[in-house]
Design an enzyme around this catalytic site. Structure first.
Site, mmCIF file in Angstrom:
data_model
loop_
_atom_site.group_PDB
_atom_site.id
_atom_site.type_symbol
_atom_site.label_atom_id
_atom_site.label_comp_id
_atom_site.label_asym_id
_atom_site.label_seq_id
_atom_site.Cartn_x
_atom_site.Cartn_y
_atom_site.Cartn_z
ATOM 1 N N ASP A 113 0.783 -1.042 0.158
ATOM 2 C CA ASP A 113 0.241 -0.067 0.165
ATOM 3 C C ASP A 113 0.843 1.016 0.284
ATOM 4 O O ASP A 113 2.606 0.937 0.612
ATOM 5 C CB ASP A 113 -0.707 0.103 1.708
ATOM 6 C CG ASP A 113 -1.757 -1.454 1.162
ATOM 7 O OD1 ASP A 113 -2.174 -1.176 -0.006
ATOM 8 O OD2 ASP A 113 -2.105 -1.951 2.274
ATOM 9 N N ASP A 133 -7.292 -1.268 -4.284
ATOM 10 C CA ASP A 133 -8.188 -1.379 -3.244
ATOM 11 C C ASP A 133 -9.630 0.162 -3.927
ATOM 12 O O ASP A 133 -10.025 -0.223 -4.007
ATOM 13 C CB ASP A 133 -7.585 -0.402 -2.326
ATOM 14 C CG ASP A 133 -6.586 -1.076 -1.894
ATOM 15 O OD1 ASP A 133 -6.751 -2.594 -1.748
ATOM 16 O OD2 ASP A 133 -5.880 -0.375 -1.167
#
EC number: 3.4.23.36
Length: 151
Positions: A113, A133
């Site tokens: 991430d 995401d």
């Protein structure tokens, strides 16, 4: 097929961003952009959103594999039908984002991430995302919206 292009485009876009961030950033190193509203920050997530199942990464990989198989089966079943463009687009977004994150889980044991939003809430500011995401979230929202309309 435009839908397969959507899947591939999302996968490769996120793949190359993750690769760049992984090679050029230290874990949790912060770089504010867009007047400080977005923070580039590398993080290795072994779980799902908000570190759900982070202590059980193998279980998380199994669950994500099953969800991807279900989404893929639905997508390929619909692909031969006329219509259902909204649902096909939604599933393509989910599959592109999900495939990128699943690739990370299988290859690295975690998902890379790399950005968060600066908000007044410390808790919300601490959530770190990747592009995949957002495509998974947007695809799920579209699936709900178009799934009801097209039935």
């Amino acid at each position: 097929m435009i839908y397969l292009g959507i899947i591939a485009g999302i996968f490769w876009l996120d793949y190359f961003i993750k690769r760049y961030v992984d090679k050029n950033r230290e874990l949790m190193e912060e770089t504010p952009i867009l007047k400080g509203k977005v923070i580039i920050r590398k993080y290795y997530n072994k779980g799902a959103a908000l570190n759900f199942l982070a202590k059980k990464p193998e279980r998380m990989r199994q669950i994500q594999t099953l969800l991807m198989a279900a989404a893929g089966g639905s997508f390929f079943t619909l692909l031969s039908r006329r219509g259902d463009k909204g649902v096909k687009t939604a599933l393509a977004m989910i599959l592109g984002g999900g495939a990128s994150n699943l690739y990370d889980r299988v290859k690295k044991g975690h998902v890379v991430d790399y950005f968060s939003f600066k908000t007044r809430s410390r808790r919300l500011s601490g959530i770190i995302f990747n592009i995949s995401d957002f495509f998974v979230f947007a695809g799920a929202l579209l699936l709900v919206l178009f799934g009801k309309k097209e039935k």
